[in-house]
Design an enzyme around this catalytic site. Sequence first.
Site, mmCIF file in Angstrom:
data_model
loop_
_atom_site.group_PDB
_atom_site.id
_atom_site.type_symbol
_atom_site.label_atom_id
_atom_site.label_comp_id
_atom_site.label_asym_id
_atom_site.label_seq_id
_atom_site.Cartn_x
_atom_site.Cartn_y
_atom_site.Cartn_z
ATOM 1 C CD GLU A 56 -12.322 -69.440 61.202
ATOM 2 O OE1 GLU A 56 -12.872 -69.227 60.107
ATOM 3 O OE2 GLU A 56 -11.700 -68.563 61.817
ATOM 4 C CB SER A 88 -8.858 -68.214 58.787
ATOM 5 O OG SER A 88 -8.223 -68.453 60.017
ATOM 6 N NE ARG A 97 -14.355 -66.398 62.451
ATOM 7 C CZ ARG A 97 -14.358 -65.070 62.648
ATOM 8 N NH1 ARG A 97 -15.360 -64.490 63.285
ATOM 9 N NH2 ARG A 97 -13.362 -64.325 62.222
#
Length: 298
Positions: free
Chosen positions: A292, A222, A172
């Site tokens: 995130e 998410s 990420r």
Amino acid sequence: MLEILQKLVGEKQVWEQEPMSDHTTFRVGGCARYLVEPKDKKQLAEVITACQREGMPYYIVGNGSNLLVSDAGYDGVIIHLFKNMSDLKVQGEQIHLQAGVLLVRAASVACREGLTGLEFASGIPGTVGGALVMNAGAYGGEMKDVVHTVTVLLTDGSVRAYTNEEMEFGYRKSRIGAEHSIVLEAVLALKKGESTKIREQMNQLKEQRVRKQPLEYASAGSTFKRPEGYFAGKLIEDAGLRGFRIGDAQVSEKHCGFVINRGHATALEIAQVIRHVQKKVYEQTGIQLQTEVKYLGW
């Protein structure tokens, strides 16, 4: 500043006090002081130069699929790369895309052209630019698996092309976020396949998403990064937080890794749910969940 932006990109491409709830998948957020949609990379560079010269904060937004804008909004310029910078063309086994291309569209074109490798992205709601910044991924695939080169605009106004290795992809993350550069375009390297089989795999992934994810509600996908060796959703469920709710912001009952907007949540309520989840999971396990989701205007 309004006159400067209008002169650079045209009056019809600049908005004042634009509600960010219209430009994020959470469907929350106050107004941006200005929102501008450059038509090409020349206009983009000129807008950024003007913001820097005038001391005006700016932030790049694609589809707003990973963003939580405060209820107070953003006192700066939102540079919206979505509708205009979205050219796409296929050359052999490569796809050339501008930063504003939606991943869903890119995956669909790849399927049509009989190119495999991008199936994992067929349900990710973000743009190519945002996906490259965070090395977006799903179902075992990540952007790093398909990137050939990425062209970026650096903070000094220069343009540079990075190879896959030079992008420094991690979980990420990529070098883009660290150096605050801006994705202009990318070349993805795929492989020849059969459109029928590619479509079958995309449909299977879609069925999994529909079955396991709260797609019927607004969210940023998410919410939390996966802690090494664990699953965020499982940690949240074990902490007894399935369905935990503040106002219309809620930990999804369908998938605990998602914080959802049931319809009328505020950005503050979503942030409060996220913080509560982080606090409870840390108290129970000693694991600090990282989001995130990016915060803007807080």
